[in-house]
Design a protein around this motif. Structure first.
Motif, mmCIF file in Angstrom:
data_model
loop_
_atom_site.group_PDB
_atom_site.id
_atom_site.type_symbol
_atom_site.label_atom_id
_atom_site.label_comp_id
_atom_site.label_asym_id
_atom_site.label_seq_id
_atom_site.Cartn_x
_atom_site.Cartn_y
_atom_site.Cartn_z
ATOM 1 N N THR A 263 0.814 -1.268 0.179
ATOM 2 C CA THR A 263 0.224 -0.259 0.368
ATOM 3 C C THR A 263 0.483 0.834 0.101
ATOM 4 O O THR A 263 1.709 1.014 1.034
ATOM 5 N N LEU A 264 0.414 1.895 -0.609
ATOM 6 C CA LEU A 264 1.140 3.318 -0.833
ATOM 7 C C LEU A 264 0.379 4.315 0.161
ATOM 8 O O LEU A 264 -0.954 4.640 -0.738
ATOM 9 N N LEU A 265 1.305 5.209 0.189
ATOM 10 C CA LEU A 265 0.176 6.631 0.645
ATOM 11 C C LEU A 265 -0.046 7.277 0.635
ATOM 12 O O LEU A 265 2.227 7.758 0.450
ATOM 13 N N VAL A 266 -0.108 8.591 0.736
ATOM 14 C CA VAL A 266 0.259 10.104 0.037
ATOM 15 C C VAL A 266 0.050 10.870 0.294
ATOM 16 O O VAL A 266 -1.589 11.195 1.034
ATOM 17 N N HIS A 267 0.320 12.427 1.082
ATOM 18 C CA HIS A 267 -0.255 13.294 1.197
ATOM 19 C C HIS A 267 -1.108 13.934 0.613
ATOM 20 O O HIS A 267 -0.646 13.848 -0.548
ATOM 21 N N ALA A 268 -2.331 14.019 1.226
ATOM 22 C CA ALA A 268 -3.056 14.950 0.002
ATOM 23 C C ALA A 268 -2.644 16.751 -0.400
ATOM 24 O O ALA A 268 -2.673 16.843 -1.196
ATOM 25 N N ALA A 269 -1.902 17.360 -0.184
ATOM 26 C CA ALA A 269 -0.782 18.593 0.044
ATOM 27 C C ALA A 269 -0.232 17.892 -1.303
ATOM 28 O O ALA A 269 -0.128 18.987 -2.133
ATOM 29 N N ILE A 270 0.085 17.274 -1.157
ATOM 30 C CA ILE A 270 1.332 16.870 -3.534
ATOM 31 C C ILE A 270 0.519 16.046 -4.219
ATOM 32 O O ILE A 270 0.884 15.268 -4.835
ATOM 33 N N ALA A 271 -0.438 15.105 -3.136
ATOM 34 C CA ALA A 271 -1.056 13.902 -3.901
ATOM 35 C C ALA A 271 -1.815 14.374 -5.980
ATOM 36 O O ALA A 271 -1.264 13.229 -6.055
ATOM 37 N N GLY A 315 1.741 -10.184 -3.257
ATOM 38 C CA GLY A 315 2.446 -10.918 -3.812
ATOM 39 C C GLY A 315 2.637 -11.027 -4.926
ATOM 40 O O GLY A 315 3.007 -11.982 -5.372
ATOM 41 N N ASP A 316 1.997 -10.030 -5.402
ATOM 42 C CA ASP A 316 2.173 -9.740 -7.031
ATOM 43 C C ASP A 316 2.412 -8.417 -7.311
ATOM 44 O O ASP A 316 2.434 -7.139 -6.469
ATOM 45 N N LEU A 317 2.139 -7.765 -8.712
ATOM 46 C CA LEU A 317 2.275 -6.653 -8.961
ATOM 47 C C LEU A 317 1.523 -6.261 -9.258
ATOM 48 O O LEU A 317 0.200 -5.578 -10.568
ATOM 49 N N ILE A 318 0.285 -5.525 -7.794
ATOM 50 C CA ILE A 318 -0.344 -5.020 -7.730
ATOM 51 C C ILE A 318 -0.238 -4.309 -6.576
ATOM 52 O O ILE A 318 0.860 -4.245 -5.654
ATOM 53 N N LEU A 319 -0.677 -3.064 -7.080
ATOM 54 C CA LEU A 319 -0.617 -2.132 -5.211
ATOM 55 C C LEU A 319 -1.471 -1.316 -5.259
ATOM 56 O O LEU A 319 -2.872 -0.713 -6.143
ATOM 57 N N SER A 320 -2.112 -1.021 -3.753
ATOM 58 C CA SER A 320 -3.095 -0.136 -2.998
ATOM 59 C C SER A 320 -2.716 1.084 -2.714
ATOM 60 O O SER A 320 -1.863 1.506 -2.407
ATOM 61 N N VAL A 321 -3.412 2.720 -3.757
ATOM 62 C CA VAL A 321 -2.860 3.844 -3.115
ATOM 63 C C VAL A 321 -3.872 4.241 -2.599
ATOM 64 O O VAL A 321 -5.704 4.891 -2.902
ATOM 65 N N ARG A 322 -3.631 5.405 -2.198
ATOM 66 C CA ARG A 322 -4.455 5.741 -0.374
ATOM 67 C C ARG A 322 -4.475 7.541 -0.376
ATOM 68 O O ARG A 322 -3.283 7.457 0.178
ATOM 69 N N VAL A 323 -5.218 8.358 -0.238
ATOM 70 C CA VAL A 323 -4.552 10.291 -0.551
ATOM 71 C C VAL A 323 -5.243 10.257 0.851
ATOM 72 O O VAL A 323 -6.125 9.688 1.058
ATOM 73 N N VAL A 324 -4.083 10.723 1.929
ATOM 74 C CA VAL A 324 -4.284 10.810 3.441
ATOM 75 C C VAL A 324 -4.533 12.204 4.072
ATOM 76 O O VAL A 324 -3.110 13.092 3.440
#
Length: 417
Positions: A263-271, A315-324
């Motif tokens: 999982t990748l989390l990204v700060h809302a200010a730069i998303a 375990g594969d080339l899949i990534l979940s992404v959330r803006v926080v």
């Protein structure tokens, strides 16, 4: 064949051998490890032939790509296994090393030293390299070991273990100290989990299903090597190029392993500025992105992430992404969904870095580095027995010291209480 009877005989032989192994000189153990490494390299063709048969059968069963990658051996991976054994031989012997001493007011001198755990059961799935890594680390720490690999790698593991045992015994390791379980039936696993008094500890390595089964059903103490739902949080002060580099490495360098990012989390200010750059880099690596509502507003090509995605080890080339919205929300998300494995923050703010490391509950917490470094070799431990995500006895990459216990040695001059 009576599986229960044979399993007990193997465990009893390991128990007998463990007493002699516990007091074996360091030089003998090191010579055995080097001989085991030589044997793997000299007979690599034998191992590769066995592995080719395992791979052929696994492909016929339709096992997914990530599983096949864990199962596959080549000359390079065999060299790595051999090098791991040699590096283990070069490490300091933890046995009899003191880590505490005191003299009491009554004159008693008390010392604490490291001793082997005894007999260790390793239950693992598709990775044939575990056979060599586990055998080497257990022997160096003075432990006998009972190895039970998965059915998909039975030929590979049989070939590797036979070479290791022959070389080890010839070099002076007590007969019986290395035991390989050739049974692929679940009955063999259940037998191991109830060998109280013969096995001192069981270490499972594999998927969540295997680990849960062992933890729930074992009467033998278990060191839980956990699954890895690992996160990268890109803070508002992050250098974008660094963040992309770290994220791509954490996800794609070896997506089937437990220290890969899920999982990748990204700060809302730069998303809005960062996510398109990240998406392009991940697209080049053929990574499927699954985002929350805000992430999909910015990158509409993302699939919708479900609640299940946040706690899934792909375990594969899949990534979940959330803006926080902020650092606190990132920490809260990680502590809710992570498995206690490895987490990282990408930031130029030292205060944010320190808070992240203080508040995130995981075995390894990074600042500005990929989670892929959570590994015994990378931490300087040599090969690892696994990565513990629990908090009792051992946590994080488990090297030699994690395979020992302690004993108190007390010297007196006639004192009585």
């Amino acid at each position: 064949m009576d599986i229960q009877k044979t399993m007990r005989e193997k465990a009893e032989a390991a128990k007998r051998a463990s007493r002699a192994l516990a007091i074996l000189p360091t030089g003998v153990k090191n010579e055995a490890l080097r001989a085991m490494a030589d044997a793997l390299e000299k007979r690599a063709e034998l191992v590769l032939e066995a592995n080719a048969q395992d791979l052929e059968e696994a492909r016929a069963k339709g096992l997914k790509r990530s599983y096949l990658d864990r199962l596959m051996l080549n000359e390079g991976r065999i060299r790595q296994m051999a090098e791991g054994l040699r590096q283990t031989a070069a490490l300091p012997d933890p046995i009899c090393q003191g880590d505490y001493s005191t003299i009491r007011p009554n004159g008693l001198e008390i010392r604490r030293v490291r001793v082997p755990l005894g007999v260790i059961g390793i239950i693992y799935e598709a990775r044939p390299n575990v056979t060599a890594d586990a055998a080497g680390l257990c022997l160096k720490a003075g432990n006998a070991v009972l190895l039970r690999g998965g059915s998909e790698a039975i030929r590979s593991n049989t070939a590797i273990s036979s070479l290791l045992m022959k070389a080890a015994y010839k070099a002076g390791i007590p007969e019986g100290a290395l035991q390989f379980v050739e049974f692929t039936d679940r009955e063999a696993v259940d037998a191991m989990t109830h060998m109280t008094g013969l096995l001192d500890v069981i270490i499972p390595r594999g998927g969540a299903g295997l680990i849960h089964h062992i933890v729930e059903n074992s009467s033998v103490p278990v060191i839980e090597t956990g699954t890895g739902v690992c996160h990268t949080f890109v803070d508002e002060t992050a250098d974008f190029d660094m963040a992309v580099k770290i994220a791509v490495n954490a996800k794609t360098s070896h997506p089937s392993v437990c220290n890969a990012m899920e999982t990748l989390l990204v700060h809302a200010a730069i998303a809005e500025d960062f996510l398109p750059q990240l998406a392009r880099a991940m697209e080049e690596k053929h990574v499927e992105l699954r985002g929350d509502a805000r992430a999909r507003e910015i990158c509409p090509e993302m699939r919708e992430a479900t609640e299940e995605d946040w706690s899934t080890e792909y375990g594969d080339l899949i990534l979940s992404v959330r803006v926080v919205p902020d650092l606190a929300a990132a920490i809260a998300h990680i502590n809710k969904y992570n498995t206690g494995h490895s987490e990282t923050i990408v930031t130029e703010n030292l205060e944010s870095a320190h808070r992240f490391q203080k508040e995130v509950d995981a075995a390894a917490v990074y600042v500005n580095a990929s989670t892929r470094f959570t590994d015994g070799f990378e931490f300087g431990f040599g090969a690892e027995i696994g990565i513990s995500t629990q908090k009792l006895h051992a946590r994080g990459p488990m090297g030699l010291e994690a395979l020992t216990s302690t004993k108190y040695l007390i010297y007196g001059e006639g004192q009585v209480r």
